[in-house]
Scaffold this motif. Structure first.
Motif, short mmCIF file in Angstrom:
data_model
loop_
_atom_site.label_atom_id
_atom_site.label_comp_id
_atom_site.label_asym_id
_atom_site.label_seq_id
_atom_site.Cartn_x
_atom_site.Cartn_y
_atom_site.Cartn_z
N LEU A 1 68.34 29.25 8.80
CA LEU A 1 68.38 30.31 9.80
C LEU A 1 69.48 31.34 9.55
O LEU A 1 69.53 32.35 10.24
N ASP A 2 70.32 31.09 8.56
CA ASP A 2 71.50 31.93 8.38
C ASP A 2 71.15 33.38 8.06
O ASP A 2 71.77 34.30 8.58
N LEU A 3 70.16 33.59 7.20
CA LEU A 3 69.80 34.97 6.84
C LEU A 3 69.28 35.73 8.05
O LEU A 3 69.66 36.89 8.28
N ARG B 1 72.61 20.69 8.85
CA ARG B 1 73.07 21.63 7.81
C ARG B 1 71.92 22.44 7.24
O ARG B 1 72.04 23.66 7.03
N ASN B 2 70.80 21.78 6.97
CA ASN B 2 69.65 22.47 6.38
C ASN B 2 69.05 23.50 7.32
O ASN B 2 68.66 24.60 6.90
N LYS C 1 70.76 39.82 12.16
CA LYS C 1 70.77 40.09 13.61
C LYS C 1 69.38 40.01 14.23
O LYS C 1 69.07 40.71 15.19
N LEU C 2 68.55 39.12 13.66
CA LEU C 2 67.22 38.90 14.23
C LEU C 2 67.25 37.83 15.31
O LEU C 2 66.36 37.77 16.15
N PHE D 1 60.24 23.57 8.34
CA PHE D 1 59.72 24.36 9.46
C PHE D 1 60.60 25.57 9.72
O PHE D 1 60.11 26.70 9.81
N TYR D 2 61.91 25.37 9.80
CA TYR D 2 62.79 26.49 10.14
C TYR D 2 62.96 27.45 8.97
O TYR D 2 63.19 28.64 9.17
N ARG D 3 62.82 26.95 7.77
CA ARG D 3 62.85 27.86 6.61
C ARG D 3 61.67 28.83 6.69
O ARG D 3 61.80 30.03 6.44
#
Length: 240
Positions: free
Chosen positions: A39-41, A33-34, A46-47, A159-161
């Motif tokens: 990554l949602d933004l 979920r995190n 569309k990156l 990391f993904y943030r």
């Protein structure tokens, strides 16, 4: 903005121990979920595209890479779940544990043009890093020993943030490492290899308490084992 055909894909695959409550990684769904939220933004701008498979079988993983829609567009492959130095412990269609052998998987991943990072967020996956590098994967994030489920989930989220916020892979790794050290202290769990050069490993003081309490490095390799935590934690979380 990249075109649809060239837009990079981040592929997230998760596998859990569904038939054994002791080995069940209760923080793994939160990790998913995190990461999805982080990554949602970037996805909405569309990156990149994000592909996720929960309760992953080996067939699920191979078919995503071979799907014409994603072929040669997958830039990051992230695995979260039980593992060891020679296998990823995936699921079967019935929910039991099935091993995916590191050598064959590394050779398969090495054939994927565009793959820049493999992140193996399970226990003691360091031995798989060299095989991936030999197969032409440029960067690998792996763990040097047993890793606490909660720390693994927190590190991946950080990391993904950072990555979604525009940091490089190295920069995202460093920010996640320092954030975890700020919370848990410096005491070696998560390492990054790039171009055959081992980077400094993330260390947390918490690992010392796991070892002192007799939790084996294979505890995430053997999901029936769980790690007893120091008083910092109110419950016993399995290691990966």
């Amino acid at each position: 903005m990249p075109s649809e055909a060239k837009k990079p894909v981040i592929f997230l695959a998760f596998a859990n121990e569904r038939n054994d409550q002791v080995g069940y990684l209760r923080n793994l769904p939160q990790e998913a979920r995190n990461i999805r939220k982080a990554l949602d933004l970037a996805r909405r701008n569309k990156l990149c595209d994000v592909v996720e498979r929960s309760n992953s079988t080996l067939k699920d993983i191979l078919e995503v890479f071979q799907d014409p829609e994603y072929r040669n567009r997958i830039a990051v492959f992230h695995y979260g779940g039980h593992a060891n130095g020679y296998q990823l412990l995936l699921e079967s269609a019935e929910g039991s544990t099935v091993a995916a052998h590191a050598g064959g998987l590394a050779s398969f991943l090495g054939q994927q043009t565009g793959l820049e990072l493999v992140f193996l967020n399970g226990c003691a996956t360091q031995n798989q890093a060299q095989g991936l590098l030999d197969a032409n994967v440029s960067t690998v994030i792996a763990t040097s020993q047993a890793i606490d489920d909660r720390v693994a989930a927190e590190f991946a989220s950080r990391f993904y943030r950072s990555l979604a916020g525009g940091a490089s892979i190295q920069g995202a790794y460093n920010e996640a490492k320092y954030a975890i050290q700020a919370e848990h202290g410096e005491s070696a769990e998560i390492c990054m290899w790039k171009g055959y050069t081992p980077q400094i490993c993330l260390k947390t003081a918490f690992l010392a308490s796991i070892q002192a309490r007799g939790c084996r490095a294979g505890s995430r390799m053997e999901p029936a084992r769980s790690c007893r935590r120091s008083s910092l934690w109110s419950a016993a979380d399995p290691c990966r």
